[in-house]
Motif scaffolding. Structure first.
Motif, PDB file in Angstrom:
ATOM      1  N   ASP A 112      50.878  37.358  47.654  1.00  0.00           N
ATOM      2  CA  ASP A 112      49.773  36.666  47.015  1.00  0.00           C
ATOM      3  C   ASP A 112      49.456  37.330  45.686  1.00  0.00           C
ATOM      4  OD1 ASP A 112      47.822  34.746  46.761  1.00  0.00           O
ATOM      5  OD2 ASP A 112      46.339  35.810  47.988  1.00  0.00           O
ATOM      6  N   SER A 113      48.839  36.571  44.786  1.00  0.00           N
ATOM      7  CA  SER A 113      48.384  37.135  43.514  1.00  0.00           C
ATOM      8  C   SER A 113      47.198  36.316  43.034  1.00  0.00           C
ATOM      9  CB  SER A 113      49.498  37.126  42.472  1.00  0.00           C
ATOM     10  OG  SER A 113      49.883  35.799  42.186  1.00  0.00           O
ATOM     11  N   ARG A 114      46.444  36.895  42.126  1.00  0.00           N
ATOM     12  CA  ARG A 114      45.252  36.241  41.599  1.00  0.00           C
ATOM     13  C   ARG A 114      45.501  35.900  40.135  1.00  0.00           C
ATOM     14  NH1 ARG A 114      40.243  38.191  39.310  1.00  0.00           N
ATOM     15  NH2 ARG A 114      41.178  40.245  39.226  1.00  0.00           N
ATOM     16  N   TYR A 169      54.948  35.805  44.823  1.00  0.00           N
ATOM     17  CA  TYR A 169      55.185  37.194  45.218  1.00  0.00           C
ATOM     18  C   TYR A 169      55.025  38.132  44.030  1.00  0.00           C
ATOM     19  CZ  TYR A 169      57.081  35.876  49.751  1.00  0.00           C
ATOM     20  OH  TYR A 169      57.229  35.398  51.034  1.00  0.00           O
ATOM     21  N   CYS A 170      54.421  39.279  44.279  1.00  0.00           N
ATOM     22  CA  CYS A 170      54.299  40.316  43.259  1.00  0.00           C
ATOM     23  C   CYS A 170      55.703  40.863  42.987  1.00  0.00           C
ATOM     24  CB  CYS A 170      53.382  41.430  43.740  1.00  0.00           C
ATOM     25  SG  CYS A 170      53.342  42.869  42.632  1.00  0.00           S
ATOM     26  N   ARG A 189      48.690  37.145  35.934  1.00  0.00           N
ATOM     27  CA  ARG A 189      48.315  37.339  37.338  1.00  0.00           C
ATOM     28  C   ARG A 189      48.126  38.820  37.641  1.00  0.00           C
ATOM     29  NH1 ARG A 189      49.549  33.000  40.722  1.00  0.00           N
ATOM     30  NH2 ARG A 189      50.517  31.251  39.665  1.00  0.00           N
ATOM     31  N   GLN A 190      47.374  39.071  38.733  1.00  0.00           N
ATOM     32  CA  GLN A 190      47.181  40.438  39.202  1.00  0.00           C
ATOM     33  C   GLN A 190      47.389  40.455  40.716  1.00  0.00           C
ATOM     34  OE1 GLN A 190      43.402  42.231  38.289  1.00  0.00           O
ATOM     35  NE2 GLN A 190      44.143  44.270  38.813  1.00  0.00           N
ATOM     36  N   CYS A 191      48.118  41.465  41.175  1.00  0.00           N
ATOM     37  CA  CYS A 191      48.389  41.622  42.601  1.00  0.00           C
ATOM     38  C   CYS A 191      47.191  42.313  43.252  1.00  0.00           C
ATOM     39  CB  CYS A 191      49.652  42.450  42.797  1.00  0.00           C
ATOM     40  SG  CYS A 191      49.999  42.833  44.523  1.00  0.00           S
ATOM     41  N   GLU A 195      47.208  43.747  46.082  1.00  0.00           N
ATOM     42  CA  GLU A 195      47.712  44.880  46.864  1.00  0.00           C
ATOM     43  C   GLU A 195      47.915  46.119  45.995  1.00  0.00           C
ATOM     44  OE1 GLU A 195      48.818  46.753  50.369  1.00  0.00           O
ATOM     45  OE2 GLU A 195      48.007  44.748  50.136  1.00  0.00           O
ATOM     46  N   HIS A 246      54.131  41.761  47.530  1.00  0.00           N
ATOM     47  CA  HIS A 246      52.989  41.195  48.252  1.00  0.00           C
ATOM     48  C   HIS A 246      53.003  39.681  48.022  1.00  0.00           C
ATOM     49  CE1 HIS A 246      49.080  41.252  50.186  1.00  0.00           C
ATOM     50  NE2 HIS A 246      48.596  40.489  49.211  1.00  0.00           N
ATOM     51  N   ARG A 306      48.812  45.768  39.991  1.00  0.00           N
ATOM     52  CA  ARG A 306      49.582  45.587  38.759  1.00  0.00           C
ATOM     53  C   ARG A 306      49.521  44.141  38.287  1.00  0.00           C
ATOM     54  NH1 ARG A 306      54.981  49.068  39.274  1.00  0.00           N
ATOM     55  NH2 ARG A 306      55.011  48.716  37.042  1.00  0.00           N
ATOM     56  N   ARG A 307      49.700  43.969  36.975  1.00  0.00           N
ATOM     57  CA  ARG A 307      49.624  42.645  36.367  1.00  0.00           C
ATOM     58  C   ARG A 307      51.002  42.179  35.928  1.00  0.00           C
ATOM     59  NH1 ARG A 307      44.075  42.430  32.789  1.00  0.00           N
ATOM     60  NH2 ARG A 307      42.687  42.895  34.525  1.00  0.00           N
TER      61      ARG A 307
END
Length: 155
Positions: A10-12, A2-3, A29-31, A33, A8, A36-37
């Motif tokens: 999911d994150s990348r 979770y961000c 990680r980066q959201c 949605e 959100h 933000r990182r």
């Protein structure tokens, strides 16, 4: 994952790096949605099964404090104890198990402690292995003398 900003689900992953001690992974990680990182620190959990059956998280600090009692009055520093605890943790983690018996931890302490200080080793072993009489100490001392008199292996 979770961000932490917008929640959100999911994150990348942008970047992954192994920590200095090799026990954890830091991920940037980066959201998708909110954009933000944030960073996460991931470690494999390691649990100790105590004699009573209770399970608790592995702790290097508990190893160091337990061995410290055996090292009282000996030329052993807190840094030496921290390195011993790290070595024990690495030995346990190399088994690949996520849960380990407290007895196995005690056994994995014996060899590094013997290398660090033989008197502290005898103190720890006498309690851990339940020495009952002088013969137990004599046997342990004889074993130490045998290993001390053997030539070191070349490697």
């Amino acid at each position: 994952m979770y961000c932490p900003f917008c929640r959100h689900p999911d994150s990348r992953v942008i970047d992954s790096r192994t920590s200095d001690d090799g026990v954890s992974i830091r991920r940037r990680r980066q959201c998708p949605e909110c954009g933000r990182r944030f960073s996460t620190l991931e470690t494999a959990s390691l649990s100790v099964i105590k004699r009573s059956g209770v399970t608790e998280p592995f702790s290097r600090e508990k190893i160091a404090s337990g061995v410290k009692k055996a090292c009282q009055g000996r030329p052993v520093t807190d840094q030496d104890l921290a390195q011993l605890a790290q070595r024990v943790e690495e030995t346990i983690r190399q088994t690949g198990a996520s849960q380990v018996d407290a007895n196995e931890i005690g056994l994995s302490i014996l060899e590094p402690l013997r290398e660090l200080d033989e008197v502290a080793y005898l103190r720890f072993a006498s309690v851990y292995q339940g020495f009952e009489d002088l013969e137990d100490f004599e046997s342990a001392i004889a074993a130490l003398r045998r290993t001390a008199s053997q030539p070191a292996e070349e490697g």
